[in-house]
Enzyme design. Structure first.
Site, short mmCIF file in Angstrom:
data_model
loop_
_atom_site.label_atom_id
_atom_site.label_comp_id
_atom_site.label_asym_id
_atom_site.label_seq_id
_atom_site.Cartn_x
_atom_site.Cartn_y
_atom_site.Cartn_z
N GLU A 55 0.82 -1.21 0.00
CA GLU A 55 0.00 0.00 0.00
C GLU A 55 0.86 1.26 0.00
O GLU A 55 0.49 2.27 -0.61
CB GLU A 55 -0.94 -0.01 1.19
CG GLU A 55 -2.03 -1.08 1.06
CD GLU A 55 -2.90 -1.20 2.28
OE1 GLU A 55 -4.06 -1.59 2.13
OE2 GLU A 55 -2.42 -0.91 3.40
N GLU A 82 -3.71 -9.71 3.98
CA GLU A 82 -4.58 -9.48 5.13
C GLU A 82 -5.60 -10.58 5.36
O GLU A 82 -5.94 -10.91 6.49
CB GLU A 82 -5.29 -8.12 4.98
CG GLU A 82 -4.42 -6.93 5.34
CD GLU A 82 -3.50 -6.48 4.22
OE1 GLU A 82 -2.88 -5.41 4.36
OE2 GLU A 82 -3.38 -7.20 3.20
#
Length: 258
Positions: A113, A133
């Site tokens: 990210e 995740e």
């Protein structure tokens, strides 16, 4: 040693995440030092381009899951203050000056990210990326919003739902990165790109970035509102505590779906 190395050169600066013993996980004092460096970089009219990279064999492993496990054991959310009901603008994407991510090793979770928030991404042949995740019982933050816009729904769905690693060839094919180079050519190429950008008119560069950022983040408000509801459910779940705990204990997580 600081958790972020900030070095200025001729019209460009290098931001090096410097927690190699934790694969440059986004913990410790890294975020605070990043904010301080960005303030200086933004205010310095001589600085026109930033390069973001990592020390050692990683770009960044993202959330520090050991710190997350400690938070969970203390009765806190795994996300800590990283999720407080608000989705903050990406520090590099929202900066008026362009940033190049030089992905020198693994870039997963918040590490990817961080790269996605940069304007240009190049990658070493021995690096890989991913959003893991779903393996940890949590969900990504900016990646959920940025990745589908960057590579399309099918590629983003495969990457996000499988939580699999993406090697350089696939990252290039999907458009996550624009170039893949040998490890010893990564920083020279990033510097070459930075110098090319820095040689252009600063106002033109800033205006171009502003327009691209507007297009790439258009109508994110509705997406953020949905994310706040989803993230609250996920980060308060039993699975969100189990994921980091299982990682810290080096065992397979036991999911309960609540």
């Amino acid at each position: 040693m600081p958790d972020l190395l900030y070095e200025k050169f001729d019209h460009y600066a290098v931001f090096t995440m410097n927690r190699p013993e934790r694969l440059n996980a986004l913990g410790g004092s890294l975020r605070a030092e990043q904010a301080e460096a960005l303030n200086d970089f933004t205010a310095d009219v001589e600085m026109r381009v930033g390069i973001v990279t990592g020390a050692g064999r990683a770009f960044s492993a993202g959330m520090d899951l050991k710190e997350a496990a400690e938070r969970v054991s203390g009765g806190q959310s795994a996300a800590g203050t990283a999720f407080d009901g608000q989705i903050m603008p990406h520090p590099y994407g929202s900066n008026p000056k362009p940033f190049i991510a030089a992905i020198n090793g693994l870039a997963v979770g918040g590490g990817l990210e961080t790269a996605l928030g940069c304007d240009i991404r190049i990658m070493s042949t021995d690096a890989y990326v991913g959003l893991y995740e779903a393996k940890r019982g949590i969900i990504p933050g900016p990646g959920l919003h940025l990745l589908p816009r960057l590579i399309g729904l099918s590629g983003a769905s495969q990457l996000l739902l499988t939580a699999d690693r993406v090697d350089p060839e696939q990252a290039l094919q999907w458009g996550i990165v624009t170039e893949v180079v040998e490890p010893d050519q990564l920083m020279p190429r990033a510097i070459e790109l930075a110098q090319m950008i820095a040689s252009n008119a600063p106002l033109s560069v800033a205006a171009t970035k502003a327009q691209i950022q507007h297009w790439s983040t258009a109508d994110l408000a509705n997406s953020f509102r949905l994310y706040q509801w989803i993230a609250d459910k996920v980060f308060s779940s039993e699975d969100s505590k189990e994921g980091p705990t299982a990682f810290a204990e080096k065992r397979t997580p036991h999911w309960v779906g609540r």
